[in-house]
Design an enzyme around this catalytic site. Structure first.
Site, PDB file in Angstrom:
ATOM      1  CG  HIS A 127      -1.925   0.951   1.391  1.00 16.87           C
ATOM      2  ND1 HIS A 127      -1.698   2.261   1.725  1.00 16.87           N
ATOM      3  CD2 HIS A 127      -3.263   0.827   1.224  1.00 16.87           C
ATOM      4  CE1 HIS A 127      -2.866   2.903   1.770  1.00 16.87           C
ATOM      5  NE2 HIS A 127      -3.828   2.061   1.457  1.00 16.87           N
ATOM      6  CG  ASP A 204       0.407  -2.749   6.048  1.00 19.16           C
ATOM      7  OD1 ASP A 204      -0.572  -2.929   6.800  1.00 19.16           O
ATOM      8  OD2 ASP A 204       0.341  -2.087   4.997  1.00 19.16           O
ATOM      9  CD  GLN A 207      -6.823  -4.775   3.536  1.00 17.29           C
ATOM     10  OE1 GLN A 207      -7.766  -5.565   3.655  1.00 17.29           O
ATOM     11  NE2 GLN A 207      -7.004  -3.494   3.306  1.00 17.29           N
ATOM     12  CE  LYS A 230      -7.450  -0.852   5.914  1.00 22.48           C
ATOM     13  NZ  LYS A 230      -8.210  -0.145   4.900  1.00 22.48           N
ATOM     14  CB  CYS A 368      -3.750   3.331  -1.549  1.00 25.05           C
ATOM     15  SG  CYS A 368      -5.015   4.575  -1.285  1.00 25.05           S
TER      16      CYS A 368
END
Lengths: 410, 152
Positions: A127, A204, A207, A230, A368
């Site tokens: 991202h 990261d 997700q 999220k 993104c």
């Protein structure tokens, strides 16, 4: 934990008031969970309860409400520590979102540990928030940003990664799950390989945390960043996990109240972890509500969530693959619930608009992640992203919606 | 539900827009253009490329308009290209201003001269996509500015 009990998706959907509404005259089919998830009533209630009963500033007052607010705020931290199986509460830093967590590591860790000629490694499927902070830092320090390539299915090329690692590698910052492709990366292996070369690792997890159990001890990463919104929590709250020995050695990111022990004009002594990294009044309601979201997800249990989502992903992959003129982008063997696709005849924005008319919410654009689009030589994709409250009927509606797109663009 | 602007709901994928989308007009490149215009929107990969040839009186006598992207930008570019011949650059800019007003605030008192661009007001129902409809006009305005800077 309710593991063992049958997963009743309709009962689960009943916990999410927003899902009951109509959009453009049709029942809402919400397939944009990669952008943000919907919130269960318990999360909404936690926010309302905080502002109607305990609203007060934390870590400051001796009065009752301040103590209650502090207990709830710190209670949420403990829940999150347990949720990601970190060793200590003080390793859990409340941030605004994943982006802020990554920037914290860039400013407070990397700025002091990366020098001219050093390497920072990212992947081709990051991202923008896991690219731009490192570009800025590399420019400032004269360091190099190295990019691990991916194959046509969206799988990280591990042998290329291996070749990139070396004595100049100071930091590896890689996504756990790709937001644009859905690929689940072999995170533990990536960490292990980086550590063998003495490099620190930031994952990261934006997700990943909504879809699978993440375990800090098992992953052994040095930093892990994710967002609350999220994960069925509110916007404006996120988490940075850092190993205590790293966080201890790092200077503060921002100066202000709560991050100090004592202040004189001659010398300021910084506070202990985690407060050293939480300058100013935090998003107290957001933190408490994120704690409620973690409770909700833990009660459902990842055994059930993962099984349900894997079945949906399999069903959706099969359904979309069988439509002529639709091509899935991101077909890695291990994927989280993301179905990114393009169509021969219709631009993703047209797909998005036609689906929206039928009440189906998906994301269209570059997500993104422009380098991913460049890798696949496409301007954009349409992306349906799943959560545990989605159903096979949602996928059927998506397929019907795509049929309508084909009809318009025939 | 949020209130939608009071515009016709049908027609975004109606005959006129889809006809221009499928068979864009005036899409042959010019090799002797006076005004060269290109605008790119990285958000969705839309691109509009327009060229104008001017006669001795400074009026448009040749048009090329090409675009890549969604139905809206492709239709907008094609429809716009049909309205440029015989106009001076100031008249093109005037039309651009009217079109911008139409797309951003709805039908003004002076919507005449916009021809089939009027069909694009249906896009107002999709606020995030208004910029797709405006992109070819924005390109043209920038191209005209650059042409003036070069020739004065």
């Amino acid at each position: 934990m309710t593991t063992g009990a049958a997963f009743d998706v309709n009962k689960v959907r009943g916990d999410f008031p927003l899902l009951k509404q109509q959009v453009n005259g049709n029942p809402l089919i919400y397939l944009d969970n990669g952008a943000t998830s919907q919130k269960p009533q318990s999360v909404i209630d936690a926010i309302v309860r905080y502002y109607t009963t305990t609203n007060s500033n934390v870590h400051r007052g001796v009065h009752t409400l301040s103590q209650l607010a502090t207990e709830d705020y710190e209670g949420a931290r403990a829940k999150i520590r347990k949720f990601i199986n970190a060793g200590e509460d003080r390793e859990i830093i409340f941030t605004r979102n994943t982006t802020e967590g990554i920037n914290l590591v860039a400013h407070s860790y990397a700025r002091h540990n990366v020098g001219p000629g050093d390497d920072i490694i990212v992947s081709n499927m990051e991202h923008h928030s896991n690219i731009v902070p490192w570009q800025m830092l590399c420019e400032e320090k004269g360091a190099n940003l190295r990019v691990v390539p991916i194959d046509d299915t969206g799988e990280l090329l591990m042998d290329e990664y291996e070749k990139m690692l070396g004595p100049r590698t100071k930091l590896v910052s890689i996504t756990h799950v790709s937001n644009a492709l859905g690929t689940i990366l072999p995170a533990a292996k990536i960490v292990q390989m980086a550590h063998a070369h003495g490099a620190a690792v930031l994952l990261d997890g934006a997700q990943a945390v909504p879809h699978m159990p993440v375990d800090m001890k098992e992953l052994d990463c040095d930093f892990y960043a994710f967002s609350g919104h999220k994960l069925f929590g509110p916007t404006g709250i996120g988490i940075l996990y850092g190993k205590a020995e790293f966080l201890e050695a790092m200077p503060p990111f921002m100066g202000g109240g709560d991050m100090i022990k004592s202040v004189t004009f001659e010398k300021t002594i910084y506070n202990d972890l985690p407060y050293k990294f939480e300058a100013g009044t935090p998003d107290i309601a957001g933190a408490i509500a994120l704690g409620a979201a973690v409770d909700y997800v833990s009660n459902l249990g990842f055994d059930q969530i993962t099984a349900h989502e894997e079945e949906l992903l399999r069903y959706g992959t099969e359904a979309l693959s069988s439509i002529a003129g639709v091509k899935l982008i991101g077909t890695a063997a291990h994927k989280a619930g993301i179905l990114s696709f393009v169509m021969d005849k219709a631009h993703p924005h047209d797909i998005g608009t036609i689906l929206d008319e039928q009440g189906i919410a998906i994301r269209t654009g570059h997500h993104c992640a422009q380098p991913v689009m460049q890798r696949f030589q496409i301007p954009a994709t349409a992306r349906a992203s799943l959560a545990f409250y989605n159903t096979k009927e949602d996928i059927d509606a998506l397929v019907k919606g795509i049929d309508r797109v084909l009809e318009v663009f025939s | 539900m949020p209130q939608q602007p009071d515009v016709p709901l049908d027609g975004l994928y109606g005959d006129l827009i889809m006809a221009h989308y499928r068979s864009p007009h005036n899409n042959t490149p010019l090799d002797d253009a006076d005004v060269e215009a290109e605008e790119f929107n990285p958000f969705c990969g839309d691109r509009a490329t327009l060229q104008l040839k001017l006669d001795a009186h400074g009026k448009v006598c040749g048009v090329s308009a090409r675009s890549e992207g969604c139905s809206i930008i492709r239709a907008a570019t094609s429809i716009l290209s049909d309205l440029l011949n015989d106009k001076s650059l100031s008249e093109v800019e005037e039309m651009g201003q009217k079109f911008r007003t139409l797309m951003q605030s709805g039908l003004g008192e002076e919507a005449d001269g916009l021809g089939d661009l009027l069909a694009l007001q249906v896009v107002r129902r999709y606020p995030v996509r208004i910029k797709c409809a405006l992109l070819p006009m924005v390109a043209l305005e920038e191209g005209i500015k650059a042409y003036r800077a070069k020739t004065h």
